[in-house]
Design an enzyme around this catalytic site. Sequence first.
Site, PDB file in Angstrom:
ATOM      1  N   ASP A 169       5.066  -2.643   2.457  1.00 14.16           N
ATOM      2  CA  ASP A 169       4.292  -3.054   1.275  1.00 14.16           C
ATOM      3  C   ASP A 169       2.859  -3.375   1.717  1.00 14.16           C
ATOM      4  OD1 ASP A 169       3.927  -3.867  -1.399  1.00 14.16           O
ATOM      5  OD2 ASP A 169       4.461  -5.944  -0.935  1.00 14.16           O
ATOM      6  N   PRO A 211       3.945 -12.901   3.246  1.00 10.19           N
ATOM      7  CA  PRO A 211       4.667 -14.067   3.769  1.00 10.19           C
ATOM      8  C   PRO A 211       6.190 -13.873   3.872  1.00 10.19           C
ATOM      9  CG  PRO A 211       4.090 -14.425   1.471  1.00 10.19           C
ATOM     10  CD  PRO A 211       3.488 -13.103   1.859  1.00 10.19           C
ATOM     11  N   GLY A 212       6.709 -12.745   3.342  1.00  4.58           N
ATOM     12  CA  GLY A 212       8.114 -12.480   3.630  1.00  4.58           C
ATOM     13  C   GLY A 212       9.034 -12.278   2.440  1.00  4.58           C
ATOM     14  N   GLY A 213       8.483 -12.015   1.267  1.00  4.54           N
ATOM     15  CA  GLY A 213       9.343 -11.795   0.089  1.00  4.54           C
ATOM     16  C   GLY A 213      10.332 -10.650   0.319  1.00  4.54           C
ATOM     17  N   LYS A 225      -0.323   2.241  -2.827  1.00 11.80           N
ATOM     18  CA  LYS A 225      -1.246   1.443  -3.649  1.00 11.80           C
ATOM     19  C   LYS A 225      -2.542   2.203  -3.917  1.00 11.80           C
ATOM     20  CE  LYS A 225       0.676  -2.603  -1.412  1.00 11.80           C
ATOM     21  NZ  LYS A 225       1.273  -3.520  -2.362  1.00 11.80           N
ATOM     22  N   ASP A 247       3.530  -8.012  11.111  1.00 10.87           N
ATOM     23  CA  ASP A 247       2.322  -8.380  10.358  1.00 10.87           C
ATOM     24  C   ASP A 247       1.329  -8.984  11.346  1.00 10.87           C
ATOM     25  OD1 ASP A 247       0.412  -9.570   8.341  1.00 10.87           O
ATOM     26  OD2 ASP A 247       1.989  -8.972   6.959  1.00 10.87           O
TER      27      ASP A 247
HETATM   28  C1  LIG Z   1       1.049  -7.324  -0.108  1.00 13.43           C
HETATM   29  S1  LIG Z   1       1.211  -8.159   1.401  1.00 13.43           S
HETATM   30  C2  LIG Z   1       2.928  -7.968   1.716  1.00 13.43           C
HETATM   31  C3  LIG Z   1       3.771  -8.886   0.912  1.00 13.43           C
HETATM   32  C4  LIG Z   1       5.202  -8.845   1.386  1.00 13.43           C
HETATM   33  N1  LIG Z   1       5.832  -7.548   1.073  1.00 13.43           N
HETATM   34  C5  LIG Z   1       6.042  -9.921   0.746  1.00 13.43           C
HETATM   35  O1  LIG Z   1       7.020  -9.594   0.074  1.00 13.43           O
HETATM   36  O2  LIG Z   1       5.756 -11.098   0.944  1.00 13.43           O
HETATM   37  C6  LIG Z   1       0.502  -7.052   2.558  1.00 13.43           C
HETATM   38  C7  LIG Z   1       0.580  -7.533   3.985  1.00 13.43           C
HETATM   39  O3  LIG Z   1       0.138  -6.477   4.814  1.00 13.43           O
HETATM   40  C8  LIG Z   1      -0.446  -7.063   5.950  1.00 13.43           C
HETATM   41  N2  LIG Z   1      -1.271  -6.077   6.663  1.00 13.43           N
HETATM   42  C9  LIG Z   1      -2.370  -5.442   6.229  1.00 13.43           C
HETATM   43  N3  LIG Z   1      -2.830  -4.591   7.186  1.00 13.43           N
HETATM   44  C10 LIG Z   1      -1.971  -4.721   8.233  1.00 13.43           C
HETATM   45  C11 LIG Z   1      -1.889  -4.104   9.502  1.00 13.43           C
HETATM   46  N4  LIG Z   1      -2.776  -3.181   9.896  1.00 13.43           N
HETATM   47  N5  LIG Z   1      -0.877  -4.455  10.313  1.00 13.43           N
HETATM   48  C12 LIG Z   1       0.038  -5.393   9.935  1.00 13.43           C
HETATM   49  N6  LIG Z   1       0.019  -6.000   8.736  1.00 13.43           N
HETATM   50  C13 LIG Z   1      -0.987  -5.666   7.903  1.00 13.43           C
HETATM   51  C14 LIG Z   1      -1.237  -8.217   5.416  1.00 13.43           C
HETATM   52  O4  LIG Z   1      -1.456  -9.171   6.433  1.00 13.43           O
HETATM   53  C15 LIG Z   1      -0.327  -8.716   4.299  1.00 13.43           C
HETATM   54  O5  LIG Z   1       0.465  -9.783   4.778  1.00 13.43           O
END
Ligand SMILES: C[S@@+](CC[C@H](N)C(=O)[O-])C[C@H]1O[C@@H](n2cnc3c(N)ncnc32)[C@H](O)[C@@H]1O
Length: 291
Positions: free
Chosen positions: A216, A162-164, A245, A180
């Site tokens: 991330d 969500p954008g942290g 990860k 995303d």
């Molecule tokens: C752990 S979360 C990121 C949290 C983010 N760093 C924050 O600070 O809010 C991982 C994100 O990767 C996105 N994601 C996973 N596979 C993806 C892809 N192939 N393309 C774009 N986004 C992807 C997911 O939708 C998710 O929002």
Amino acid sequence: MLTHAFSLEGSSIKTVAQAVVAALIERLAEPPPAWCLHIYDPAAVDTGEEYSRPRLIHQEVITILKQRRRSLAKALCPTWSSQTHLAQVVLAAPTLTFMSITPPEHQQALRANMSPYVAGYVDIPDDKAPPSRAFKKLREAIEVFHLSPKRGETCVDLGACPGGWTHVMVERGLRATAIDRSPLDDRLMRNKNVTFLKGDAFTWLPKEPVSWLICDVITTPDRTLGILDTWLSKRHCSFFCVTVKFKGTPDFENLLKIRQLLRTTTRWYDGKQLTNNKNELTVVGEIAPGA
Ligand SMILES: C[S@@+](CC[C@H](N)C(=O)[O-])C[C@H]1O[C@@H](n2cnc3c(N)ncnc32)[C@H](O)[C@@H]1O
């Protein structure tokens, strides 16, 4: 790491503090060198609970030092640096205390196992402004690895929702492109320094190189390696901060491949499991000129 650790007598606040002071007086010569004191209970380090025993012993050590060896109290530094001795006191159990004093000349050899933070624990304060707790990982990486994303620079955040992480970069004055499958938190979507693009983190590339790649995305290490390989080998960014990860045990095979890639493409790189990382590592670096 505790170097040449020894045990201390005592169990009460006062007796442990007295034993710490006696060891300091015995081992730190006059005039005393700059030194720093870390006192902790390993079982309580990351619980986040208010736990007063280490703090009370710390206060008592200072009080006794002021009475017995004022010069040592004056030489005490609030933070550990490359010029200071590090005295560590580990409250392993109510009647079991270990102590270690590491001189500055040993720091370089031990740098991967020593931390300027008490027990290696980096406490990033809570903050209600970012839309996810993931912001702590990036703030910690910036602090621990001495990164300096700055006003006017650009960044791409892969897997940003969500954008942290985007929030952390934008509050430092960068312009962010967030990739995303799902939109970011509303406030970030309205922020003029954020461009959200619905796209695939594994294939999206910028038209022009950006200052920072931050990523991330939740995936396997081989796919993170793929992202790093493309971005670093083709120099799409100058700096990067990326989480690797794991599911279950670490994937050493791909970690070694990542290290090899970083060795050959960067001016410098670093990486470790941060306090705010779960089953993951954070790798950072700067691409070498002409890599
Ligand atoms: C752990 S979360 C990121 C949290 C983010 N760093 C924050 O600070 O809010 C991982 C994100 O990767 C996105 N994601 C996973 N596979 C993806 C892809 N192939 N393309 C774009 N986004 C992807 C997911 O939708 C998710 O929002």
